[in-house]
Design an enzyme around this catalytic site. Structure first.
Site, PDB file in Angstrom:
ATOM      1  N   VAL A  65     -59.161  18.166 -34.048  1.00 56.35           N
ATOM      2  CA  VAL A  65     -58.151  17.399 -33.324  1.00 56.35           C
ATOM      3  C   VAL A  65     -57.718  16.168 -34.133  1.00 56.35           C
ATOM      4  O   VAL A  65     -56.548  15.784 -34.125  1.00 56.35           O
ATOM      5  CB  VAL A  65     -58.670  17.029 -31.915  1.00 56.35           C
ATOM      6  CG1 VAL A  65     -59.714  15.929 -31.954  1.00 56.35           C
ATOM      7  CG2 VAL A  65     -57.527  16.662 -30.985  1.00 56.35           C
ATOM      8  N   CYS A  91     -50.622  11.883 -31.260  1.00 59.06           N
ATOM      9  CA  CYS A  91     -51.855  12.190 -30.547  1.00 59.06           C
ATOM     10  C   CYS A  91     -51.981  13.697 -30.435  1.00 59.06           C
ATOM     11  O   CYS A  91     -50.978  14.404 -30.281  1.00 59.06           O
ATOM     12  CB  CYS A  91     -51.835  11.548 -29.161  1.00 59.06           C
ATOM     13  SG  CYS A  91     -53.328  11.825 -28.176  1.00 59.06           S
ATOM     14  N   ASP A  92     -53.201  14.193 -30.525  1.00 65.75           N
ATOM     15  CA  ASP A  92     -53.451  15.608 -30.259  1.00 65.75           C
ATOM     16  C   ASP A  92     -54.621  15.706 -29.288  1.00 65.75           C
ATOM     17  O   ASP A  92     -55.597  14.947 -29.401  1.00 65.75           O
ATOM     18  CB  ASP A  92     -53.770  16.370 -31.550  1.00 65.75           C
ATOM     19  CG  ASP A  92     -53.769  17.871 -31.320  1.00 65.75           C
ATOM     20  OD1 ASP A  92     -52.724  18.405 -30.917  1.00 65.75           O
ATOM     21  OD2 ASP A  92     -54.814  18.522 -31.524  1.00 65.75           O
ATOM     22  N   THR A  93     -54.502  16.625 -28.352  1.00 62.06           N
ATOM     23  CA  THR A  93     -55.517  16.775 -27.310  1.00 62.06           C
ATOM     24  C   THR A  93     -55.967  18.225 -27.213  1.00 62.06           C
ATOM     25  O   THR A  93     -55.147  19.145 -27.263  1.00 62.06           O
ATOM     26  CB  THR A  93     -54.968  16.333 -25.944  1.00 62.06           C
ATOM     27  OG1 THR A  93     -54.564  14.957 -26.015  1.00 62.06           O
ATOM     28  CG2 THR A  93     -56.020  16.488 -24.856  1.00 62.06           C
ATOM     29  N   ALA A 130     -57.315  12.780 -30.231  1.00 69.03           N
ATOM     30  CA  ALA A 130     -57.305  11.966 -31.447  1.00 69.03           C
ATOM     31  C   ALA A 130     -55.976  11.243 -31.531  1.00 69.03           C
ATOM     32  O   ALA A 130     -54.914  11.841 -31.314  1.00 69.03           O
ATOM     33  CB  ALA A 130     -57.512  12.836 -32.679  1.00 69.03           C
TER      34      ALA A 130
END
Length: 235
Positions: A65, A91-93, A130
């Site tokens: 992530v 952002c990555d989830t 992240a």
């Protein structure tokens, strides 16, 4: 009496830089506006076209992530070629259940499989996000490892990660699950559920940042903005 937004120097600094949210997610935009107090007029929404196709087998979930979020930000950075001072936020989830990483299900079959896994391991569900900030054209460059150099100057990278634990409610019946899957909600979000909407009915506990589950960790995002715009600028 003045407001928090008038008093805190982050907001003045943001007004003097081209701030880009590298995501078209309505939830992330709303969190920036409603919880961090940054009006839509103060940032540009721009989608990153990074394909998000990293091989998960080569990374731990946290590494995966983090790398995906960074590559999203770098895609936007590399597609701007002028010398403006910019701040790029991405952002990555993902949702991790036991040993499996779940992103967007895309189909109802995948979504149902995710929920079956949640029911099997109700206390082993983590939402991991992240955050990446890239400050473009930094003048006070140090020798830290989170910096890259390009044709338009130095770019400093800031990153952090947030983990929120959820507990799945195993008492939810099949009728409720079938109705949820038939509704189509959650097909295009990590983990297959929208926690801020009907998807909350499937969980009976949360530990950590609620906004992380919704789409953007509010507290850690603000801390990164403060680090990039105020702390480092004063050093």
């Amino acid at each position: 009496m003045t407001s928090f937004y008038e008093e805190h120097p982050v907001y003045k600094a943001l007004s003097q830089i081209h701030f880009i949210l590298g995501s078209t997610s309505p939830r992330r935009r709303e969190i920036l506006e409603n919880n961090l107090g940054i009006p839509i007029t103060k940032f540009e929404v721009k989608a990153s076209e990074f394909e998000e196709n990293l091989d998960k087998s080569k990374f731990t979930p946290r590494e995966y992530v983090t790398q995906t979020s960074r590559l999203k930000a770098e895609y936007i950075l590399n597609n701007y070629v002028d010398n403006q001072h910019r701040l790029i936020l991405t952002c990555d989830t993902i949702v991790k259940c036991k040993d499996e990483v779940f992103e967007k299900p895309g189909t109802r079959e995948n979504q149902r499989r995710m929920f079956k896994k949640y029911a099997q391991f109700p206390g082993d569900i983590e939402v991991i996000s992240a955050i990446t900030l890239i400050r473009q054209n930094v003048t006070n460059v140090s020798n830290e490892t989170n910096e890259i150099n390009g044709s338009s100057g130095a770019h400093k990278i800031y990153s952090d990660i947030e983990t929120t634990k959820l507990i799945f409610d195993t008492s939810v019946d099949d009728i409720t699950l079938d109705a949820y899957i038939a509704s189509g909600e959650g097909l295009n979000v990590a983990g297959g559920f929208k926690f801020q909407e009907v998807g909350s009915l499937f969980f009976c506990g949360i530990e950590g940042d609620y906004f992380n589950v919704v789409g953007l960790p509010a507290s850690k995002t603000f801390k990164l903005l403060n680090q990039a715009l105020i702390v480092d600028s004063n050093n």
